[in-house]
Design an enzyme around this catalytic site. Structure first.
Site: not given
Length: 592
Positions: A297, A441-443, A448
């Site tokens: 992240r 992407y990646e959350g 977040q």
């Protein structure tokens, strides 16, 4: 289209002058004998050359050609395989890897700079080694010794690559809903069956094998996140002697046709009784995956920063050369038909905003990377715990705020070019398209923000927040009166963030909707405050050296611009937070 040039001077300034990184490295077991200022400078210099000379030239051609898929096979654009082989042979895939298995063993504070350069040069290219590095982190932290010995050396060497297979069509953020199954076999292996989507680097022709890390459920697993396990599933099975064996029963069903990062293969991956091995223990899949995610992240945040830097470099060169109109105060270049557009206030506003956000972001990403290094290498238990807590707090900020600011910077860069920014020739429209995925992407950045506001701030009763806020207060108290033009507004904005945090803790106790309603704006205020802290630290160094050369005067001027023209954004954001959640629920679903 202007060429990319690695911002080595600024990277050295952040590491060596702001953070005095060599002192820290000398105190950390595992790093003291591995890296020093001279070694780091040589690595950065070489990475800059490779990024600019070998990877950057493939950016536009890769975007235009894109990856292709035919009969389950994916081919990367022309030149990618050769560049990747050269990149791997240079040891760059394993720059932060465990030396026990062939990695360079460099600290994250250094590898973060390498990541920025590679991703600024070519984001699509940078995704391939990034996913491999992420897979290595999880394997090294959680897999058996046998799996480490069999897979890590070739992964670090770039002979094999890695992928992370999480998402399913019905389960994006909510991984607890995944359906992929894992059936235990008498020999200790598992049979993996299911389908995954949005898998970066799931299939390609850059390496001879791809090692997939797959989230799946065992037959007796409980529902929800606690029932998820992680499995290592190679594309090609590996024989006991390390040689490649038979193809595994898995394949790429298609690739996505995307807005950006077109030279990165984003795959649908189908597993049909594929052979795999469990990583860690049953039910520990998400824990193993989150080992990677703290690093990845931050890595995605660095991708946003990288695109902002690439856009800025093109925009500032264009603004110095493009002639349009005369300056409001009178001709600045009377010998020319018109003045360069860099004389105009709005162009300067956009360029300075980009510069302030990029340089603030580089300092912030380096700060978070340093915490990761302390958490990993320090022999002081209290120092490790403090660093781990800061990483937990700042990871969602680094992912979301860096990528939000990356998009803003690329949009400013496109606008500096005017109509030329909208066409392919100059590369600005590609930066806008490429950077957009980093917010998703990646959350997603909304997730977040929920993580920061809910889990990290409210969930800790404000303890994690106070850890960071107290560090800022200590800096303000020790800075001295000569830095007052920066520490006074920093103290004011920290007071605003203190107040918002207290408000959030109080309101969340009686209305859980307040967390989600406030989260995005709360993260933004947090991000601007964190940048202000780091800009004040950079200004302290620059103020003492401003007479030495123009670099420090430029740094100090950019700091003043950040505090005068960017930091005041927090006032409207704070008002939005305190508006509460009620207005979000005035409409029924059918009224939208």
């Amino acid at each position: 289209m202007s060429d990319y040039k690695a911002p080595l001077r600024d990277m050295r300034f952040v590491l060596n002058e702001v953070f005095e990184i060599s002192k820290l490295w000398s105190q950390l077991p595992g790093l003291a004998d591995v890296v020093d200022e001279q070694t780091a400078a040589a690595i950065l210099e070489e990475a800059g050359k490779i990024s600019a000379g070998m990877i950057a030239p493939l950016r536009r051609s890769g975007d235009e050609e894109a990856c292709t898929w035919q009969n389950g096979q994916v081919k990367a654009p022309q030149g990618f395989a050769e560049a990747y082989q050269a990149f791997a042979e240079g040891g760059w895939v394993g720059v932060g890897g465990d030396p026990q298995f062939g990695g360079m063993g460099m600290p994250k504070a250094l590898s973060a700079q390498v990541e920025e350069m590679v991703n600024a040069a070519n984001l699509s290219f940078g995704l391939y080694p990034m996913l491999t590095a992420g897979a290595c982190l999880s394997i090294n932290a959680h897999a058996s010794q046998a799996l480490k010995e069999r897979y890590l050396p070739n992964l670090y060497a770039g002979v094999w690559s890695g992928s992370m297979c999480l998402t399913e069509a019905h389960a994006g953020t909510d991984l607890g809903m995944i359906r992929t199954r894992a059936e235990p076999q008498p020999d200790g292996s598992y049979r993996i069956s299911g389908s995954k989507i949005f898998i970066t680097g799931g299939e390609h022709d850059l390496s001879e094998n791809i090692i997939h890390l797959v989230l799946a459920r065992l037959p007796d697993a409980p529902a929800g996140p606690k029932g998820i396990s992680l499995f290592l599933v190679p594309k090609v099975l590996v024989n006991p002697d390390g040689s490649l064996g038979a193809p595994n029963t898995l394949g790429c069903g298609s690739i996505e046709h995307k807005m950006g990062i077109k030279a990165s293969a984003t795959c649908v991956m189908n597993f049909d009784q594929a052979t795999g091995w469990i990583v860690d223990a049953p039910g520990k899949g998400l824990a193993a995956m989150f080992t990677m995610m703290n690093y990845e992240r931050l890595g995605v945040g660095i991708q946003g920063l990288a695109q902002g830097e690439r856009s800025y470099q093109g925009a500032v060169q264009y603004a110095r050369e493009r002639l349009q109109c005369r300056a409001a105060a009178g001709a600045q270049a009377p010998e020319l038909a018109a003045d360069p557009i860099i004389v105009h206030p709005d162009v300067r506003r956009m360029l300075l905003t980009m510069k302030a956000l990029n340089e603030g972001g580089r300092a912030f990403s380096s700060y978070v990377a340093i915490q990761l290094d302390i958490a990993k290498y320090s022999d002081d238990a209290k120092a490790r715990e403090r660093a781990q807590d800061l990483v937990a707090l700042l990871t969602p900020v680094s992912k979301a705020f860096l990528t939000d600011m990356g998009l803003e910077s690329t949009l400013h860069g496109q606008m500096v070019f005017g109509g030329h920014g909208y066409i392919r020739e100059w590369g600005q429209e590609q930066a806008v398209r490429d950077v957009r995925i980093t917010q998703i992407y990646e959350g997603t950045n909304g997730i977040q923000a929920l993580d920061l506001a809910g889990r990290k701030t409210v969930g800790s009763g404000g303890a994690l927040y106070r850890l960071f806020a107290d560090e800022i207060r200590e800096f303000i108290a020790s800075a001295g009166d000569e830095l007052g033009e920066f520490t006074q507004p920093l103290q004011n904005v920290l007071g605003t963030l203190d107040e918002l945090t207290a408000w959030l803790l109080d309101r969340a106790a009686t209305d859980r909707n307040e967390i989600g309603a406030a989260s995005v704006e709360y993260l933004q205020v947090f991000g601007y405050t964190a940048y202000a802290y780091l800009w004040a630290r950079m200004a302290k160094v620059a103020q003492a050296k401003q007479a030495e050369d123009g670099f420090y005067a430029s740094k100090l001027g950019t700091a003043r611009f950040y505090f005068a023209r960017v930091l005041p954004r927090i006032h409207s954001l704070s008002a939005s937070v305190k508006a509460g959640s009620a207005s979000l629920y005035l409409l029924d679903a059918e009224q939208f």
